[in-house]
Structure formats: C-alpha cells, structure tokens
Design a protein around this motif. Structure first.
Motif, PDB file in Angstrom:
ATOM      1  N   PHE A 181     -51.714   4.359   9.278  1.00  0.00           N
ATOM      2  CA  PHE A 181     -50.640   3.191   8.651  1.00  0.00           C
ATOM      3  C   PHE A 181     -50.139   4.573   7.218  1.00  0.00           C
ATOM      4  CE2 PHE A 181     -50.267  -0.152  11.775  1.00  0.00           C
ATOM      5  CZ  PHE A 181     -49.737   0.002  12.468  1.00  0.00           C
ATOM      6  N   GLU A 182     -50.981   5.686   6.802  1.00  0.00           N
ATOM      7  CA  GLU A 182     -51.178   5.795   5.567  1.00  0.00           C
ATOM      8  C   GLU A 182     -50.190   6.014   5.157  1.00  0.00           C
ATOM      9  OE1 GLU A 182     -52.414   7.871   2.295  1.00  0.00           O
ATOM     10  OE2 GLU A 182     -53.825   7.219   3.533  1.00  0.00           O
ATOM     11  N   PRO A 183     -49.876   5.366   3.630  1.00  0.00           N
ATOM     12  CA  PRO A 183     -48.949   5.538   3.319  1.00  0.00           C
ATOM     13  C   PRO A 183     -48.288   6.556   2.425  1.00  0.00           C
ATOM     14  CG  PRO A 183     -50.618   3.546   2.355  1.00  0.00           C
ATOM     15  CD  PRO A 183     -50.914   4.237   3.151  1.00  0.00           C
ATOM     16  N   THR A 184     -49.464   7.164   2.011  1.00  0.00           N
ATOM     17  CA  THR A 184     -49.383   8.030   0.508  1.00  0.00           C
ATOM     18  C   THR A 184     -48.287   9.131   0.539  1.00  0.00           C
ATOM     19  OG1 THR A 184     -51.687   7.969   0.042  1.00  0.00           O
ATOM     20  CG2 THR A 184     -50.605   9.488  -0.663  1.00  0.00           C
ATOM     21  N   PRO A 185     -48.234   9.762   1.707  1.00  0.00           N
ATOM     22  CA  PRO A 185     -46.653  10.596   2.073  1.00  0.00           C
ATOM     23  C   PRO A 185     -45.580   9.975   1.944  1.00  0.00           C
ATOM     24  CG  PRO A 185     -48.630  11.266   4.170  1.00  0.00           C
ATOM     25  CD  PRO A 185     -48.667   9.726   3.597  1.00  0.00           C
ATOM     26  N   ARG A 186     -45.706   8.387   2.329  1.00  0.00           N
ATOM     27  CA  ARG A 186     -44.024   7.717   2.143  1.00  0.00           C
ATOM     28  C   ARG A 186     -43.625   7.599   0.860  1.00  0.00           C
ATOM     29  NH1 ARG A 186     -44.037   2.758   5.829  1.00  0.00           N
ATOM     30  NH2 ARG A 186     -46.363   3.460   6.021  1.00  0.00           N
ATOM     31  N   ILE A 187     -45.054   6.938   0.484  1.00  0.00           N
ATOM     32  CA  ILE A 187     -45.015   6.833  -0.929  1.00  0.00           C
ATOM     33  C   ILE A 187     -44.332   8.462  -1.831  1.00  0.00           C
ATOM     34  CG2 ILE A 187     -46.318   6.271  -3.290  1.00  0.00           C
ATOM     35  CD1 ILE A 187     -48.104   4.657  -1.473  1.00  0.00           C
ATOM     36  N   TYR A 188     -45.311   9.035  -2.006  1.00  0.00           N
ATOM     37  CA  TYR A 188     -44.101  10.561  -2.900  1.00  0.00           C
ATOM     38  C   TYR A 188     -42.413  10.269  -2.205  1.00  0.00           C
ATOM     39  CZ  TYR A 188     -48.534  11.214  -4.890  1.00  0.00           C
ATOM     40  OH  TYR A 188     -49.588  10.869  -4.953  1.00  0.00           O
ATOM     41  N   GLY A 189     -42.514  10.582  -0.132  1.00  0.00           N
ATOM     42  CA  GLY A 189     -40.983  11.105  -0.231  1.00  0.00           C
ATOM     43  C   GLY A 189     -40.306  10.517  -1.074  1.00  0.00           C
ATOM     44  N   HIS A 190     -40.610   8.475  -1.117  1.00  0.00           N
ATOM     45  CA  HIS A 190     -39.479   7.435  -2.416  1.00  0.00           C
ATOM     46  C   HIS A 190     -39.063   7.944  -3.111  1.00  0.00           C
ATOM     47  CE1 HIS A 190     -38.219   4.747   2.033  1.00  0.00           C
ATOM     48  NE2 HIS A 190     -39.815   4.817   1.979  1.00  0.00           N
ATOM     49  N   SER A 250     -47.348   0.830  -2.861  1.00  0.00           N
ATOM     50  CA  SER A 250     -48.262   1.936  -3.391  1.00  0.00           C
ATOM     51  C   SER A 250     -49.339   0.341  -3.466  1.00  0.00           C
ATOM     52  CB  SER A 250     -47.989   2.816  -4.418  1.00  0.00           C
ATOM     53  OG  SER A 250     -47.223   3.032  -4.857  1.00  0.00           O
ATOM     54  N   GLN A 251     -48.200  -0.855  -3.640  1.00  0.00           N
ATOM     55  CA  GLN A 251     -49.380  -1.808  -3.826  1.00  0.00           C
ATOM     56  C   GLN A 251     -50.148  -2.515  -2.266  1.00  0.00           C
ATOM     57  OE1 GLN A 251     -45.916  -4.420  -4.839  1.00  0.00           O
ATOM     58  NE2 GLN A 251     -47.160  -4.552  -6.954  1.00  0.00           N
ATOM     59  N   TRP A 252     -48.900  -1.762  -1.152  1.00  0.00           N
ATOM     60  CA  TRP A 252     -50.256  -2.242  -0.468  1.00  0.00           C
ATOM     61  C   TRP A 252     -51.170  -1.128  -0.445  1.00  0.00           C
ATOM     62  CZ3 TRP A 252     -51.168   1.056   4.296  1.00  0.00           C
ATOM     63  CH2 TRP A 252     -51.466   0.412   5.500  1.00  0.00           C
ATOM     64  N   GLY A 253     -51.075   0.090   0.108  1.00  0.00           N
ATOM     65  CA  GLY A 253     -52.163   1.111   0.064  1.00  0.00           C
ATOM     66  C   GLY A 253     -53.501   0.732  -1.012  1.00  0.00           C
ATOM     67  N   TRP A 254     -53.200   0.445  -2.057  1.00  0.00           N
ATOM     68  CA  TRP A 254     -54.193  -0.318  -2.899  1.00  0.00           C
ATOM     69  C   TRP A 254     -54.502  -1.327  -1.867  1.00  0.00           C
ATOM     70  CZ3 TRP A 254     -56.945   1.364  -7.011  1.00  0.00           C
ATOM     71  CH2 TRP A 254     -57.753   0.837  -7.581  1.00  0.00           C
ATOM     72  N   TYR A 255     -53.787  -2.136  -2.709  1.00  0.00           N
ATOM     73  CA  TYR A 255     -55.137  -3.826  -1.701  1.00  0.00           C
ATOM     74  C   TYR A 255     -55.503  -3.183  -0.357  1.00  0.00           C
ATOM     75  CZ  TYR A 255     -51.236  -6.053  -4.882  1.00  0.00           C
ATOM     76  OH  TYR A 255     -51.019  -6.978  -5.812  1.00  0.00           O
ATOM     77  N   SER A 256     -54.886  -2.621   0.598  1.00  0.00           N
ATOM     78  CA  SER A 256     -55.853  -2.398   1.914  1.00  0.00           C
ATOM     79  C   SER A 256     -57.034  -1.344   1.323  1.00  0.00           C
ATOM     80  CB  SER A 256     -55.314  -1.252   2.831  1.00  0.00           C
ATOM     81  OG  SER A 256     -55.237  -0.052   2.052  1.00  0.00           O
ATOM     82  N   LYS A 257     -57.257  -0.645   0.253  1.00  0.00           N
ATOM     83  CA  LYS A 257     -58.537  -0.154  -0.198  1.00  0.00           C
ATOM     84  C   LYS A 257     -59.498  -0.886  -0.685  1.00  0.00           C
ATOM     85  CE  LYS A 257     -56.000   4.530  -0.852  1.00  0.00           C
ATOM     86  NZ  LYS A 257     -55.768   5.652  -2.244  1.00  0.00           N
ATOM     87  N   ILE A 258     -59.156  -1.691  -1.238  1.00  0.00           N
ATOM     88  CA  ILE A 258     -59.568  -2.853  -2.191  1.00  0.00           C
ATOM     89  C   ILE A 258     -60.303  -4.138  -1.070  1.00  0.00           C
ATOM     90  CG2 ILE A 258     -59.425  -5.176  -3.490  1.00  0.00           C
ATOM     91  CD1 ILE A 258     -60.311  -1.936  -4.464  1.00  0.00           C
ATOM     92  N   VAL A 261     -26.793   4.458  -7.827  1.00  0.00           N
ATOM     93  CA  VAL A 261     -27.811   3.069  -8.289  1.00  0.00           C
ATOM     94  C   VAL A 261     -29.100   2.350  -7.359  1.00  0.00           C
ATOM     95  CG1 VAL A 261     -27.783   1.659  -9.604  1.00  0.00           C
ATOM     96  CG2 VAL A 261     -26.739   2.966 -10.123  1.00  0.00           C
ATOM     97  N   GLY A 262     -28.245   2.193  -6.880  1.00  0.00           N
ATOM     98  CA  GLY A 262     -29.086   0.917  -5.604  1.00  0.00           C
ATOM     99  C   GLY A 262     -29.900   1.837  -4.735  1.00  0.00           C
ATOM    100  N   ALA A 263     -29.271   3.114  -3.793  1.00  0.00           N
ATOM    101  CA  ALA A 263     -30.026   3.866  -3.929  1.00  0.00           C
ATOM    102  C   ALA A 263     -31.480   4.248  -4.533  1.00  0.00           C
ATOM    103  CB  ALA A 263     -29.416   5.379  -3.268  1.00  0.00           C
ATOM    104  N   TYR A 264     -31.730   4.773  -5.751  1.00  0.00           N
ATOM    105  CA  TYR A 264     -32.751   4.953  -6.909  1.00  0.00           C
ATOM    106  C   TYR A 264     -33.464   3.465  -6.819  1.00  0.00           C
ATOM    107  CZ  TYR A 264     -34.942   4.419 -11.090  1.00  0.00           C
ATOM    108  OH  TYR A 264     -36.092   4.704 -11.629  1.00  0.00           O
ATOM    109  N   GLN A 265     -32.796   2.786  -7.024  1.00  0.00           N
ATOM    110  CA  GLN A 265     -33.337   1.007  -7.396  1.00  0.00           C
ATOM    111  C   GLN A 265     -34.152   1.096  -5.806  1.00  0.00           C
ATOM    112  OE1 GLN A 265     -30.035  -1.577  -7.994  1.00  0.00           O
ATOM    113  NE2 GLN A 265     -31.023  -1.669  -9.926  1.00  0.00           N
ATOM    114  N   GLY A 266     -33.506   1.059  -4.269  1.00  0.00           N
ATOM    115  CA  GLY A 266     -34.357   1.048  -3.195  1.00  0.00           C
ATOM    116  C   GLY A 266     -35.210   1.747  -3.104  1.00  0.00           C
ATOM    117  N   HIS A 267     -35.649   2.985  -3.407  1.00  0.00           N
ATOM    118  CA  HIS A 267     -36.411   4.207  -3.353  1.00  0.00           C
ATOM    119  C   HIS A 267     -37.405   4.108  -4.534  1.00  0.00           C
ATOM    120  CE1 HIS A 267     -35.113   6.553   0.267  1.00  0.00           C
ATOM    121  NE2 HIS A 267     -33.625   6.712  -0.281  1.00  0.00           N
ATOM    122  N   THR A 268     -37.217   3.029  -5.635  1.00  0.00           N
ATOM    123  CA  THR A 268     -38.144   3.038  -6.337  1.00  0.00           C
ATOM    124  C   THR A 268     -38.888   1.634  -5.885  1.00  0.00           C
ATOM    125  OG1 THR A 268     -37.023   3.690  -8.270  1.00  0.00           O
ATOM    126  CG2 THR A 268     -39.022   2.005  -9.055  1.00  0.00           C
ATOM    127  N   ALA A 269     -38.355   0.350  -5.844  1.00  0.00           N
ATOM    128  CA  ALA A 269     -39.320  -0.233  -5.145  1.00  0.00           C
ATOM    129  C   ALA A 269     -39.836   0.180  -3.790  1.00  0.00           C
ATOM    130  CB  ALA A 269     -37.894  -1.556  -4.790  1.00  0.00           C
TER     131      ALA A 269
END
Length: 193
Positions: free
Chosen positions: A84-93, A32-40, A18-26
C-alpha cells in the motif's frame, strides 16, 4: 424564477476549488501520517526482533520461537507497507493541492477585478469559463481514483461537512473587500446566452 449572477457563479466555483484544495491537502496529510506510522511500527518490530534474535543465541527454545514470530510479524508489516505504498498518492495529492491553490488565487484575482469594476461582462465570462476549464483539467490530471479522491470530490461539491458552502465559509478565503458579510456587492449584469 431562480437567477444566479455571474459573480455568484464565480463564488460557487471558487468554493468548489477551495473545498477540493482542502480535501487534497488533508488526504496528503493523512497518507503521510499513515506512511510515517507504518515505518515506525516496522522499525520497532525489527528492533525487537533483532534483540530477541541476540537473546536466542544464549537462551533456550522459547526465545528462539519468539524471535522467529517477531521476524515474521515485521516481515508482514513491511509487506503491507510496500503493498500500500502511499508515497505516489501523497505526491499526487500534494501536486493537485498546489495546482488548486494557484487556481484559487486566480479566482480571488478575478473577484477582485470584478469588485473594482476593472473588467467588463464578456471578459468576466471568458475568464470564468477559462477557470472552469482549468479546474476540470486539474481533476483530469489529478491523483488516481481512490477513496480519498472520492471523498474530496464529494466534499468539494457539497461544501464543508456536506452542508454546502455558506457565504461565511467562502469569506474566510477572500480579502476583506470581497467578503459578503461586510457589504453586499452590486448585482452584475447577466450575460446573454
């Protein structure tokens, strides 16, 4: 002497999942938020730079310099985003969180069957061991090691806010019949070996 029943061991393993699930989700959410803000920010800089370039056609040298500086800043922002392209890490998490959620469901199913006395001790032990192997395989094939993954592993091993998982923390992820706060389950026999 310290003794841990097989049910307690399953609950502790479930807590780590459960802890690992919560961590990967967070982590996926933060990335995702960082990627979105950097695009904006990059888009805003490019827009202001384009407007400054249009003004520079009619205005003097100061506006031209401002337009060039804004274009350079927009270029730097885009270069940082690409580096620092976050997309691969986002999909990995996200993929890891999805597999961990399925594993948590398997833990819940096993705990339910134990509570309902549908399985014997050798079967419980075999299924627990299989779940632990699956848990390990998820991390073997998980996202690459980065600071987010390190924090997730650290948190999963020590629980919420680094204080460990209490029965109440685990109970929020279990059906009412399996919660320790409702009733203390019967002690399961200890497997030999």
């Amino acid at each position: 002497m310290f003794q841990l029943s097989i049910v307690d061991h399953i609950r502790l393993s479930f807590g780590s999942a459960v802890g690992a699930y919560q961590g990967h989700t967070a982590a996926a959410l933060r990335l995702s938020q960082w990627g979105w803000y950097s695009k904006i920010v990059t888009l805003a800089l490019l827009g202001v730079g384009a407007a400054a370039n249009l003004l520079a056609l009619r205005q003097g040298h100061g506006v031209q310099v401002t337009a060039a500086v804004l274009a350079a800043i927009a270029f730097a922002a885009l270069a940082v985003h690409i580096a620092f392209e976050p997309t691969p890490r986002i999909y990995g998490h996200r993929a890891c969180a999805s597999r961990l959620w399925a594993l948590c469901e398997k833990y819940r199913a096993l705990l339910t069957e134990v509570q309902d006395e549908l399985v014997d001790v050798p079967t419980i032990t075999a299924r627990r061991d299989a779940l632990l192997r699956e848990f390990g395989a998820i991390f073997d094939q998980g996202p690459p090691d980065d600071r987010h993954s390190y924090r997730i592993a650290q948190k999963a091993l020590s629980g919420p806010h680094m204080g460990g998982y209490s029965d109440q923390d685990l109970d929020q992820f279990l059906p009412a019949a399996l919660r320790r706060s409702n009733s203390q389950p019967e002690a399961m026999p200890q497997p030999a070996g």
